[in-house]
Design an enzyme around this catalytic site. Sequence first.
Site, PDB file in Angstrom:
ATOM      1  N   LYS A 266     107.286  56.488  70.470  1.00  0.00           N
ATOM      2  CA  LYS A 266     106.572  55.309  71.206  1.00  0.00           C
ATOM      3  C   LYS A 266     105.629  55.047  71.290  1.00  0.00           C
ATOM      4  O   LYS A 266     105.535  53.693  71.555  1.00  0.00           O
ATOM      5  CB  LYS A 266     107.476  55.218  72.430  1.00  0.00           C
ATOM      6  CG  LYS A 266     106.820  56.019  73.330  1.00  0.00           C
ATOM      7  CD  LYS A 266     107.734  56.141  74.912  1.00  0.00           C
ATOM      8  CE  LYS A 266     108.952  57.101  74.811  1.00  0.00           C
ATOM      9  NZ  LYS A 266     108.808  58.235  74.646  1.00  0.00           N
TER      10      LYS A 266
ATOM     11  N   HIS B 143     107.510  65.405  83.112  1.00  0.00           N
ATOM     12  CA  HIS B 143     106.449  63.921  82.985  1.00  0.00           C
ATOM     13  C   HIS B 143     105.430  63.747  84.051  1.00  0.00           C
ATOM     14  O   HIS B 143     105.896  62.835  84.776  1.00  0.00           O
ATOM     15  CB  HIS B 143     106.609  63.006  81.752  1.00  0.00           C
ATOM     16  CG  HIS B 143     105.610  61.896  81.094  1.00  0.00           C
ATOM     17  ND1 HIS B 143     104.407  61.843  81.509  1.00  0.00           N
ATOM     18  CD2 HIS B 143     105.612  61.627  79.590  1.00  0.00           C
ATOM     19  CE1 HIS B 143     103.866  61.024  80.134  1.00  0.00           C
ATOM     20  NE2 HIS B 143     104.525  61.173  79.075  1.00  0.00           N
TER      21      HIS B 143
ATOM     22  N   GLU C 180     104.846  66.489  74.699  1.00  0.00           N
ATOM     23  CA  GLU C 180     106.159  65.378  73.555  1.00  0.00           C
ATOM     24  C   GLU C 180     104.090  64.240  73.743  1.00  0.00           C
ATOM     25  O   GLU C 180     104.538  62.768  74.266  1.00  0.00           O
ATOM     26  CB  GLU C 180     106.576  64.517  74.784  1.00  0.00           C
ATOM     27  CG  GLU C 180     108.287  65.502  74.874  1.00  0.00           C
ATOM     28  CD  GLU C 180     108.671  65.176  75.674  1.00  0.00           C
ATOM     29  OE1 GLU C 180     108.703  63.953  76.386  1.00  0.00           O
ATOM     30  OE2 GLU C 180     109.606  65.601  76.104  1.00  0.00           O
TER      31      GLU C 180
HETATM   32  C1  LIG Z   1     109.385  60.899  78.210  1.00  0.00           C
HETATM   33  C2  LIG Z   1     108.477  60.751  77.277  1.00  0.00           C
HETATM   34  N1  LIG Z   1     107.874  61.917  76.907  1.00  0.00           N
HETATM   35  C3  LIG Z   1     106.669  61.024  75.653  1.00  0.00           C
HETATM   36  C4  LIG Z   1     105.611  60.174  76.357  1.00  0.00           C
HETATM   37  C5  LIG Z   1     104.611  60.355  75.358  1.00  0.00           C
HETATM   38  O1  LIG Z   1     103.663  59.833  77.136  1.00  0.00           O
HETATM   39  P1  LIG Z   1     102.100  59.923  76.661  1.00  0.00           P
HETATM   40  O2  LIG Z   1     101.617  58.796  75.801  1.00  0.00           O
HETATM   41  O3  LIG Z   1     101.467  60.088  78.130  1.00  0.00           O
HETATM   42  O4  LIG Z   1     101.346  61.205  75.754  1.00  0.00           O
HETATM   43  C6  LIG Z   1     106.571  59.419  76.968  1.00  0.00           C
HETATM   44  C7  LIG Z   1     105.592  58.098  77.493  1.00  0.00           C
HETATM   45  O5  LIG Z   1     106.078  56.885  78.633  1.00  0.00           O
HETATM   46  C8  LIG Z   1     107.925  59.346  77.990  1.00  0.00           C
HETATM   47  O6  LIG Z   1     108.223  58.815  78.409  1.00  0.00           O
END
Ligand SMILES: Cc1ncc(COP(=O)(O)O)c(C=O)c1O
Length: 392
Positions: free
Chosen positions: A69, A197, A275
């Site tokens: 994402k 998270h 993640e």
């Molecule tokens: C479920 C989940 N995993 C991983 C991420 C990635 O987080 P980051 O970009 O802070 O590493 C997000 C970000 O919104 C998330 O919602």
Amino acid sequence: MAQQPLLNGNTPVSVKVKPADISGSEGLIREMLKKHKTPFMLIRKGTLEKQFNRFRKAFPEVTPYYAIKANPHPKIVKFFAELGASFDVASAAEMKLVLKQGVKPSRIIFANTIKSKEDLVTARRRRVRLMTFDNEPELYKIAESYPGAHVLLRIRVANRGSVVQLSLKFGAEPDQAVYLLRKAQNLGLAPKGVSFHVGSQSTNVENYLQALEITANIFKEAKENDMPLQIVDLGGGFPIQHFDNEIGINFERMAAQIRKQMKTLFSKNVKFIAEPGRFFVGPAGVLVVQVIGRAFRDNKNFYYLNDGVYQDFSGMVFDHCKYEFKTLRRGQKYMSALAGPTCDSLDTLSTNEELPELFVGDVIYVKNIGAYSCASAVANFNGFEPAKIILV
Ligand SMILES: Cc1ncc(COP(=O)(O)O)c(C=O)c1O
């Protein structure tokens, strides 16, 4: 194009003139400007690899699932796949995108605690078996659409100091954990572990340390209830530097503390995954835009750019992000304003930037903008397209 005269009236804010940065970014930008129209976003493959390796080195026992994402460009996904990453997807569309790059389903986690029935059916058909949940109704849905799925319970943890708060919307209360995991088991699912998270861009290591402690207690309670768990998912949140002179972000130091906590609290056979999104792709992005118009208002120069908050600066709204705007021009700096190209005042990027006087056609660039930028850009608002992405 004839250069416009220097505008009078705005006050100089600094007398320092920096030497041209002919190193790294600016040399590359000048080269790319010969070949490409702005706006464009350079994604530096060397930096993607560097970030991936930094993570692997800091967390040797953690399997990273890149959260696409942050930036779902297929070439970025492919690049990480070739480096050996696994992937976090939030929907069936993201799942298909990752699978299309040749990634095995066993290297994907469906890490959205709320999934539509259709997306769950896609997960079953495509054999993406590992997923997260944080509530009972979701378990019934998973059990119906994907019997035997492997589930991680996402718990609610402190997001103290994180730029993007995620516990407002996600995570089961830890005291419900064993009940929910048992429920999963009774419904024919395989409860595998716990995920959390700490919020995105989390510079507060305490969030991770505390979340691990809560998770360890759940592991203990689950074991006592004859339901041994195997997987701890550390989520994302790993922070990056957005400004050249930013202090207080030390990923390696944070990682060392987190790792120590992992070793203290969990037995050797526990498997750790994470993640990371922003950490992998943020530092690799350099956005290059141009001034398309200028005006003098509120006693300062207003520069209108060919990219704004509806396109690649969308992170200023959705990611609460601030960026460092740089220009290829040197000289006396003035307090200035920057705005995007659309007919909306919200599309103002800054009203207090120290910039040399700029002219139509001049270049502005922003580093560390690879994550949550083009990913949330709107196509075609007011007829303006987001930047072209170029992997270099
Ligand atoms: C479920 C989940 N995993 C991983 C991420 C990635 O987080 P980051 O970009 O802070 O590493 C997000 C970000 O919104 C998330 O919602």
